[in-house]
Design a protein around this motif. Structure first.
Motif, mmCIF file in Angstrom:
data_model
loop_
_atom_site.group_PDB
_atom_site.id
_atom_site.type_symbol
_atom_site.label_atom_id
_atom_site.label_comp_id
_atom_site.label_asym_id
_atom_site.label_seq_id
_atom_site.Cartn_x
_atom_site.Cartn_y
_atom_site.Cartn_z
ATOM 1 N N GLY A 28 48.504 68.503 55.321
ATOM 2 C CA GLY A 28 48.235 68.406 56.747
ATOM 3 C C GLY A 28 49.413 68.791 57.615
ATOM 4 N N PHE A 29 50.578 69.051 56.976
ATOM 5 C CA PHE A 29 51.779 69.380 57.737
ATOM 6 C C PHE A 29 52.336 70.738 57.313
ATOM 7 N N ILE A 30 52.858 71.457 58.294
ATOM 8 C CA ILE A 30 53.415 72.783 58.076
ATOM 9 C C ILE A 30 54.606 72.717 57.121
ATOM 10 N N GLN A 31 54.597 73.588 56.116
ATOM 11 C CA GLN A 31 55.767 73.791 55.276
ATOM 12 C C GLN A 31 56.412 75.121 55.658
ATOM 13 N N ALA A 32 57.731 75.207 55.486
ATOM 14 C CA ALA A 32 58.432 76.389 55.966
ATOM 15 C C ALA A 32 59.426 76.912 54.938
ATOM 16 N N ASN A 33 59.524 78.254 54.878
ATOM 17 C CA ASN A 33 60.587 78.935 54.163
ATOM 18 C C ASN A 33 61.870 78.835 54.990
ATOM 19 N N LEU A 34 62.998 79.058 54.347
ATOM 20 C CA LEU A 34 64.281 78.995 55.030
ATOM 21 C C LEU A 34 65.080 80.270 54.798
ATOM 22 N N ALA A 35 65.720 80.750 55.854
ATOM 23 C CA ALA A 35 66.739 81.797 55.733
ATOM 24 C C ALA A 35 67.888 81.404 56.650
ATOM 25 N N VAL A 36 69.099 81.390 56.115
ATOM 26 C CA VAL A 36 70.290 81.015 56.886
ATOM 27 C C VAL A 36 71.275 82.179 56.830
ATOM 28 N N LEU A 37 71.763 82.579 58.012
ATOM 29 C CA LEU A 37 72.691 83.703 58.115
ATOM 30 C C LEU A 37 73.798 83.380 59.120
ATOM 31 N N PRO A 38 74.944 84.045 59.021
ATOM 32 C CA PRO A 38 75.962 83.920 60.065
ATOM 33 C C PRO A 38 75.412 84.425 61.399
ATOM 34 N N LYS A 39 75.902 83.857 62.500
ATOM 35 C CA LYS A 39 75.324 84.173 63.811
ATOM 36 C C LYS A 39 75.493 85.623 64.223
ATOM 37 N N ASP A 40 76.466 86.356 63.634
ATOM 38 C CA ASP A 40 76.599 87.767 64.000
ATOM 39 C C ASP A 40 75.465 88.626 63.454
ATOM 40 N N LEU A 41 74.675 88.055 62.524
ATOM 41 C CA LEU A 41 73.495 88.750 62.009
ATOM 42 C C LEU A 41 72.197 88.158 62.540
ATOM 43 N N ALA A 42 72.298 87.048 63.271
ATOM 44 C CA ALA A 42 71.102 86.280 63.637
ATOM 45 C C ALA A 42 70.159 87.074 64.534
ATOM 46 N N PHE A 43 70.690 87.802 65.532
ATOM 47 C CA PHE A 43 69.788 88.538 66.424
ATOM 48 C C PHE A 43 69.038 89.612 65.656
ATOM 49 N N GLU A 44 69.740 90.346 64.802
ATOM 50 C CA GLU A 44 69.068 91.405 64.044
ATOM 51 C C GLU A 44 67.990 90.824 63.134
ATOM 52 N N PHE A 45 68.277 89.653 62.538
ATOM 53 C CA PHE A 45 67.275 89.044 61.673
ATOM 54 C C PHE A 45 66.088 88.535 62.484
ATOM 55 N N LEU A 46 66.355 87.962 63.657
ATOM 56 C CA LEU A 46 65.271 87.512 64.525
ATOM 57 C C LEU A 46 64.396 88.693 64.919
ATOM 58 N N LEU A 47 65.013 89.834 65.208
ATOM 59 C CA LEU A 47 64.259 91.042 65.538
ATOM 60 C C LEU A 47 63.447 91.514 64.335
ATOM 61 N N PHE A 48 64.035 91.410 63.145
ATOM 62 C CA PHE A 48 63.313 91.769 61.926
ATOM 63 C C PHE A 48 62.062 90.903 61.775
ATOM 64 N N CYS A 49 62.195 89.602 62.004
ATOM 65 C CA CYS A 49 61.048 88.701 61.912
ATOM 66 C C CYS A 49 60.000 89.044 62.967
ATOM 67 N N GLN A 50 60.457 89.354 64.177
ATOM 68 C CA GLN A 50 59.524 89.686 65.259
ATOM 69 C C GLN A 50 58.734 90.943 64.914
ATOM 70 N N ARG A 51 59.353 91.872 64.221
ATOM 71 C CA ARG A 51 58.685 93.124 63.861
ATOM 72 C C ARG A 51 57.847 93.008 62.592
ATOM 73 N N ASN A 52 58.022 91.897 61.865
ATOM 74 C CA ASN A 52 57.294 91.691 60.607
ATOM 75 C C ASN A 52 56.647 90.306 60.590
ATOM 76 N N PRO A 53 55.731 90.062 61.533
ATOM 77 C CA PRO A 53 55.182 88.703 61.680
ATOM 78 C C PRO A 53 54.293 88.265 60.518
ATOM 79 N N LYS A 54 53.739 89.194 59.740
ATOM 80 C CA LYS A 54 52.915 88.775 58.605
ATOM 81 C C LYS A 54 53.760 88.104 57.527
ATOM 82 N N SER A 55 54.919 88.684 57.227
ATOM 83 C CA SER A 55 55.752 88.135 56.165
ATOM 84 C C SER A 55 56.772 87.123 56.678
ATOM 85 N N CYS A 56 57.171 87.233 57.958
ATOM 86 C CA CYS A 56 58.237 86.371 58.485
ATOM 87 C C CYS A 56 57.855 85.719 59.815
#
Length: 263
Positions: free
Chosen positions: A31-59
């Protein structure tokens, strides 16, 4: 129902934090959402967030922490992503170097944590619709595979989509499409049904992550986009450090499944 199925997210996280549960989390705190985790240094965080935004099915993003914080304030304000996952993978320069049950010693003020939707979330809905979940029946991890489906590039991040697989009858597969389409924030409908070779999987009995499961006569494999995709990307992009959940070992949030369903 088992005690694990009925356990609250906070109780489950407490067990995990104290190393009293170090196994895949499918079926825990239904009944509760489970989540995958990815942790990165903040200098890569924006690019990874953009990657997730462009790949919403997998991320599909569930929550993002503040730099240096282990608290996912929207998903589980009393949880800690540094300690509350049964097993973590640590990648350095694209290589898996160790697995740990606590990553507090690796944390610093630059770490940014991303919680990504997990297909374990919609399994309860599949079960309620009479669709069996084979990896639960066989008490093992869900099988996951790298594919030839390429993610949309964002900055330095690119790589293959990873999929999870659940075998079922053709009739159940049609119903599974209908059921899981209600959960776009946790991968939604399948990305492929049928012939594994069409998406680059040469041997269905040799998953890249997780465990092999039985495919009975009259059943077909059904594939969903998977939040292990960032791990395949890490192997290709080779960031200096990336911390992820071990496949199948998820962060259990306080968010209810139905909050993320549509229709």
């Amino acid at each position: 129902m088992s005690a694990l199925t009925m356990m609250s997210p906070s109780e489950a996280r407490d067990m995990i934090r104290n190393n009293r549960y170090v196994k895949p989390t499918s079926g825990v705190s239904n009944g509760f959402i489970q989540a995958n985790l990815a942790v990165l240094p903040k200098d890569l965080a924006f690019e990874f967030l953009l990657f997730c935004q462009r790949n919403p099915k997998s991320c599909p993003i569930i929550d993002v922490t503040e730099p240096g914080s282990g608290i996912a304030s929207l998903a589980a304000p009393k949880g800690d992503i540094k300690t509350d996952i049964p097993k973590y993978c640590v990648y350095r320069n694209g290589e898996l170097v160790e697995e740990k049950t606590d990553v507090s010693d690796l944390w610093d003020e630059n770490m940014v944590g991303f919680l990504i939707g997990c297909s374990f979330t919609f399994e309860e809905a599949l079960i309620k619709n009479g669709i069996p979940i084979r990896h639960n029946e066989e008490n093992c991890n869900v099988p996951m595979y790298k594919t030839t489906i390429q993610s949309v590039k964002a900055g330095r991040f690119e790589g293959p989509m990873v999929v999870s697989m659940r075998p079922m009858t053709e009739k159940d597969a049609i119903r599974a499409v209908q059921v899981t389409s209600r959960f776009p924030s946790v991968h939604g409908a399948p990305v492929h049904i049928g012939n594994p070779e069409s998406i680059g999987i040469k041997n269905i009995n040799e998953p890249d992550f997780g465990d092999r499961v039985t495919i009975n006569e009259g059943e077909i494999p059904v594939f969903w986009a998977c939040g292990v995709t960032p791990q395949a990307v890490a192997m290709q992009v080779k960031p200096e450090i990336m911390i992820t959940h071990a496949p199948g070992h998820m962060f259990i949030t306080d968010l209810k499944n139905e909050e993320f369903s549509v229709l």
